[in-house]
Design a protein around this motif. Sequence first.
Motif, PDB file in Angstrom:
ATOM      1  N   ILE A  80      42.694  48.446  40.596  1.00 10.60           N
ATOM      2  CA  ILE A  80      42.480  47.869  39.273  1.00 10.60           C
ATOM      3  C   ILE A  80      41.290  46.911  39.305  1.00 10.60           C
ATOM      4  CG2 ILE A  80      43.535  46.295  37.563  1.00 10.60           C
ATOM      5  CD1 ILE A  80      44.720  49.195  37.596  1.00 10.60           C
ATOM      6  N   SER A  81      40.448  46.990  38.262  1.00  8.37           N
ATOM      7  CA  SER A  81      39.309  46.058  38.164  1.00  8.37           C
ATOM      8  C   SER A  81      38.608  46.215  36.818  1.00  8.37           C
ATOM      9  CB  SER A  81      38.261  46.361  39.248  1.00  8.37           C
ATOM     10  OG  SER A  81      37.561  47.557  38.928  1.00  8.37           O
ATOM     11  N   VAL A  82      37.709  45.257  36.550  1.00  9.75           N
ATOM     12  CA  VAL A  82      36.630  45.466  35.588  1.00  9.75           C
ATOM     13  C   VAL A  82      35.459  45.988  36.412  1.00  9.75           C
ATOM     14  CG1 VAL A  82      34.984  44.362  34.019  1.00  9.75           C
ATOM     15  CG2 VAL A  82      37.398  43.653  34.016  1.00  9.75           C
ATOM     16  N   ASN A  83      35.017  47.223  36.115  1.00 11.51           N
ATOM     17  CA  ASN A  83      33.962  47.837  36.931  1.00 11.51           C
ATOM     18  C   ASN A  83      32.616  47.152  36.664  1.00 11.51           C
ATOM     19  OD1 ASN A  83      32.160  49.598  35.026  1.00 11.51           O
ATOM     20  ND2 ASN A  83      34.263  49.738  34.270  1.00 11.51           N
ATOM     21  N   HIS A 138      31.691  48.856  45.105  1.00 15.45           N
ATOM     22  CA  HIS A 138      30.715  49.863  44.683  1.00 15.45           C
ATOM     23  C   HIS A 138      29.311  49.309  44.935  1.00 15.45           C
ATOM     24  CE1 HIS A 138      28.922  52.787  41.783  1.00 15.45           C
ATOM     25  NE2 HIS A 138      28.140  51.771  41.471  1.00 15.45           N
ATOM     26  N   THR A 139      28.508  50.035  45.697  1.00 14.53           N
ATOM     27  CA  THR A 139      27.096  49.644  45.834  1.00 14.53           C
ATOM     28  C   THR A 139      26.288  50.398  44.778  1.00 14.53           C
ATOM     29  OG1 THR A 139      26.801  51.366  47.529  1.00 14.53           O
ATOM     30  CG2 THR A 139      27.253  49.137  48.301  1.00 14.53           C
ATOM     31  N   PRO A 140      25.242  49.744  44.230  1.00 13.79           N
ATOM     32  CA  PRO A 140      24.540  50.368  43.101  1.00 13.79           C
ATOM     33  C   PRO A 140      23.766  51.614  43.509  1.00 13.79           C
ATOM     34  CG  PRO A 140      23.405  48.373  43.816  1.00 13.79           C
ATOM     35  CD  PRO A 140      24.671  48.437  44.609  1.00 13.79           C
ATOM     36  N   GLY A 159      39.449  47.138  42.649  1.00  8.68           N
ATOM     37  CA  GLY A 159      38.243  47.962  42.736  1.00  8.68           C
ATOM     38  C   GLY A 159      38.139  48.966  41.603  1.00  8.68           C
ATOM     39  N   GLU A 160      36.943  49.606  41.381  1.00  8.25           N
ATOM     40  CA  GLU A 160      35.822  49.226  42.175  1.00  8.25           C
ATOM     41  C   GLU A 160      35.096  48.075  41.515  1.00  8.25           C
ATOM     42  OE1 GLU A 160      32.990  52.713  42.216  1.00  8.25           O
ATOM     43  OE2 GLU A 160      34.711  53.666  41.277  1.00  8.25           O
ATOM     44  N   ILE A 161      34.608  47.132  42.367  1.00 10.03           N
ATOM     45  CA  ILE A 161      33.843  45.998  41.878  1.00 10.03           C
ATOM     46  C   ILE A 161      32.508  46.010  42.617  1.00 10.03           C
ATOM     47  CG2 ILE A 161      35.893  44.656  41.300  1.00 10.03           C
ATOM     48  CD1 ILE A 161      35.571  43.087  43.895  1.00 10.03           C
ATOM     49  N   GLY A 162      31.579  45.141  42.228  1.00  8.21           N
ATOM     50  CA  GLY A 162      30.283  45.117  42.913  1.00  8.21           C
ATOM     51  C   GLY A 162      29.161  44.998  41.916  1.00  8.21           C
ATOM     52  N   PHE A 163      28.117  45.808  42.125  1.00 10.20           N
ATOM     53  CA  PHE A 163      26.920  45.681  41.300  1.00 10.20           C
ATOM     54  C   PHE A 163      26.515  47.021  40.693  1.00 10.20           C
ATOM     55  CE2 PHE A 163      25.836  41.845  43.972  1.00 10.20           C
ATOM     56  CZ  PHE A 163      25.901  40.951  42.920  1.00 10.20           C
ATOM     57  N   ASN A 164      25.976  46.929  39.471  1.00 11.01           N
ATOM     58  CA  ASN A 164      25.323  48.062  38.816  1.00 11.01           C
ATOM     59  C   ASN A 164      23.826  47.767  38.712  1.00 11.01           C
ATOM     60  OD1 ASN A 164      25.038  50.457  37.271  1.00 11.01           O
ATOM     61  ND2 ASN A 164      25.047  49.220  35.412  1.00 11.01           N
ATOM     62  N   LEU A 165      23.463  46.748  37.909  1.00 10.72           N
ATOM     63  CA  LEU A 165      22.049  46.366  37.788  1.00 10.72           C
ATOM     64  C   LEU A 165      21.719  45.079  38.555  1.00 10.72           C
ATOM     65  CD1 LEU A 165      21.531  47.161  33.974  1.00 10.72           C
ATOM     66  CD2 LEU A 165      20.943  48.592  35.948  1.00 10.72           C
ATOM     67  N   THR A 198      22.912  41.813  38.226  1.00  8.85           N
ATOM     68  CA  THR A 198      22.608  40.714  37.303  1.00  8.85           C
ATOM     69  C   THR A 198      23.522  39.518  37.605  1.00  8.85           C
ATOM     70  OG1 THR A 198      24.284  41.356  35.688  1.00  8.85           O
ATOM     71  CG2 THR A 198      22.118  42.416  35.495  1.00  8.85           C
ATOM     72  N   PRO A 199      23.161  38.322  37.092  1.00  4.87           N
ATOM     73  CA  PRO A 199      24.038  37.145  37.282  1.00  4.87           C
ATOM     74  C   PRO A 199      25.432  37.357  36.684  1.00  4.87           C
ATOM     75  CG  PRO A 199      21.847  36.463  36.554  1.00  4.87           C
ATOM     76  CD  PRO A 199      21.874  37.965  36.462  1.00  4.87           C
ATOM     77  N   ASN A 200      25.522  38.017  35.533  1.00  3.67           N
ATOM     78  CA  ASN A 200      26.841  38.258  34.941  1.00  3.67           C
ATOM     79  C   ASN A 200      27.691  39.157  35.843  1.00  3.67           C
ATOM     80  OD1 ASN A 200      26.010  36.756  32.804  1.00  3.67           O
ATOM     81  ND2 ASN A 200      26.053  38.411  31.285  1.00  3.67           N
ATOM     82  N   GLU A 201      27.077  40.221  36.346  1.00  5.48           N
ATOM     83  CA  GLU A 201      27.809  41.098  37.271  1.00  5.48           C
ATOM     84  C   GLU A 201      28.293  40.306  38.484  1.00  5.48           C
ATOM     85  OE1 GLU A 201      25.351  44.416  38.370  1.00  5.48           O
ATOM     86  OE2 GLU A 201      25.051  45.040  36.295  1.00  5.48           O
ATOM     87  N   GLU A 202      27.447  39.392  38.940  1.00  2.68           N
ATOM     88  CA  GLU A 202      27.812  38.612  40.129  1.00  2.68           C
ATOM     89  C   GLU A 202      29.020  37.720  39.846  1.00  2.68           C
ATOM     90  OE1 GLU A 202      24.662  37.260  42.586  1.00  2.68           O
ATOM     91  OE2 GLU A 202      25.790  35.513  43.255  1.00  2.68           O
ATOM     92  N   GLU A 203      29.035  37.088  38.660  1.00  6.02           N
ATOM     93  CA  GLU A 203      30.184  36.231  38.321  1.00  6.02           C
ATOM     94  C   GLU A 203      31.487  37.043  38.316  1.00  6.02           C
ATOM     95  OE1 GLU A 203      30.067  33.625  34.810  1.00  6.02           O
ATOM     96  OE2 GLU A 203      32.225  34.027  34.546  1.00  6.02           O
ATOM     97  N   VAL A 204      31.432  38.227  37.705  1.00  4.98           N
ATOM     98  CA  VAL A 204      32.645  39.055  37.587  1.00  4.98           C
ATOM     99  C   VAL A 204      33.054  39.596  38.966  1.00  4.98           C
ATOM    100  CG1 VAL A 204      33.605  41.108  36.472  1.00  4.98           C
ATOM    101  CG2 VAL A 204      32.121  39.561  35.178  1.00  4.98           C
ATOM    102  N   PHE A 205      32.080  39.925  39.781  1.00  5.75           N
ATOM    103  CA  PHE A 205      32.338  40.368  41.158  1.00  5.75           C
ATOM    104  C   PHE A 205      33.041  39.257  41.945  1.00  5.75           C
ATOM    105  CE2 PHE A 205      30.043  41.187  45.450  1.00  5.75           C
ATOM    106  CZ  PHE A 205      31.102  41.921  45.937  1.00  5.75           C
ATOM    107  N   GLN A 206      32.452  38.052  41.894  1.00 10.61           N
ATOM    108  CA  GLN A 206      33.023  36.925  42.657  1.00 10.61           C
ATOM    109  C   GLN A 206      34.437  36.595  42.187  1.00 10.61           C
ATOM    110  OE1 GLN A 206      31.310  34.785  44.977  1.00 10.61           O
ATOM    111  NE2 GLN A 206      29.137  34.746  44.405  1.00 10.61           N
TER     112      GLN A 206
END
Length: 282
Positions: free
Chosen positions: A72-75, A137-139, A105-111, A113-121
Amino acid sequence: MIIIEPHIHMLSRTTDDYTAMYNAGIRCVVEPSFWQGSNRRHAGTFFDYFRLSLEFEHTRAERYGIDHWSCISVNPKEAEDLALARETLAGMAPYLDHPRCVAVGEIGFNLITPNEEEVFQAQLEMAKAHALPVLIHTPHDTPRVSKKKGTERILDILREFAYDPGLIIVDHNTEDTMPLTRKTDYWAGLTVYPYSKLNPRRVVDILRQWGLERVLVNSSADWGVSDPCSLAKTATFMGEQGFTQPQIQQIMHDNPLAFYSQTPKFNPRLDLPYIDPATYQR
Ligand SMILES: [Zn+2]
């Protein structure tokens, strides 16, 4: 050969796929949360999706002799809408605690970005709080994004995150990122796709170079061009290339079992009967 598929999106696949997978020896699948093709606009849409994955899909899979589990995650692709992501994370705990949720999962990066990083962390912290494995997930390489740079950033973040490295898999590696991932104690994922990503030949070359320890091979099949039986084809190819049966079993069965069994919730049934679709009622 009993195959455990550690990363596949069965909500996007058909009953014919389930039959083909059963016939190919696949007896257990793990389904990470994924982008559905258009961005969700409501937290409730995420929650209903989580419930569908956790409570409906495993009953559908069971009829085809396949035991289905979820992550489970926000991708990462939907992490850019920060307000929605935060609202979803705030309501995600009951889904992480569900008996069939075996990782974040899956979590990680798409583009990247700082927003993606906050949600990942934030989701790394949730994994720790719920004592769950993590699927990262690696981009993809695109004109705007470098997979290698994204992987480096992920590994930098993980270095600061005090969690058992054995509970973390960094997925979708290539020849470019394996040297980075193998410098760490995280698991490394390799994805076999018909066209993009790796094919069985490249997977075999990577396994020869880097060994079989802490490696998961997966199909990541979803609603795009992908092959839910690619693990079976890879197993056959490994045999043709001189890998022994115990080695093939390590990749196809033992490693995914060991990774997800780190949560006591994961207790797969690998002997479910295939029920002839003609004999059951809707
Ligand atoms: Zn995926």
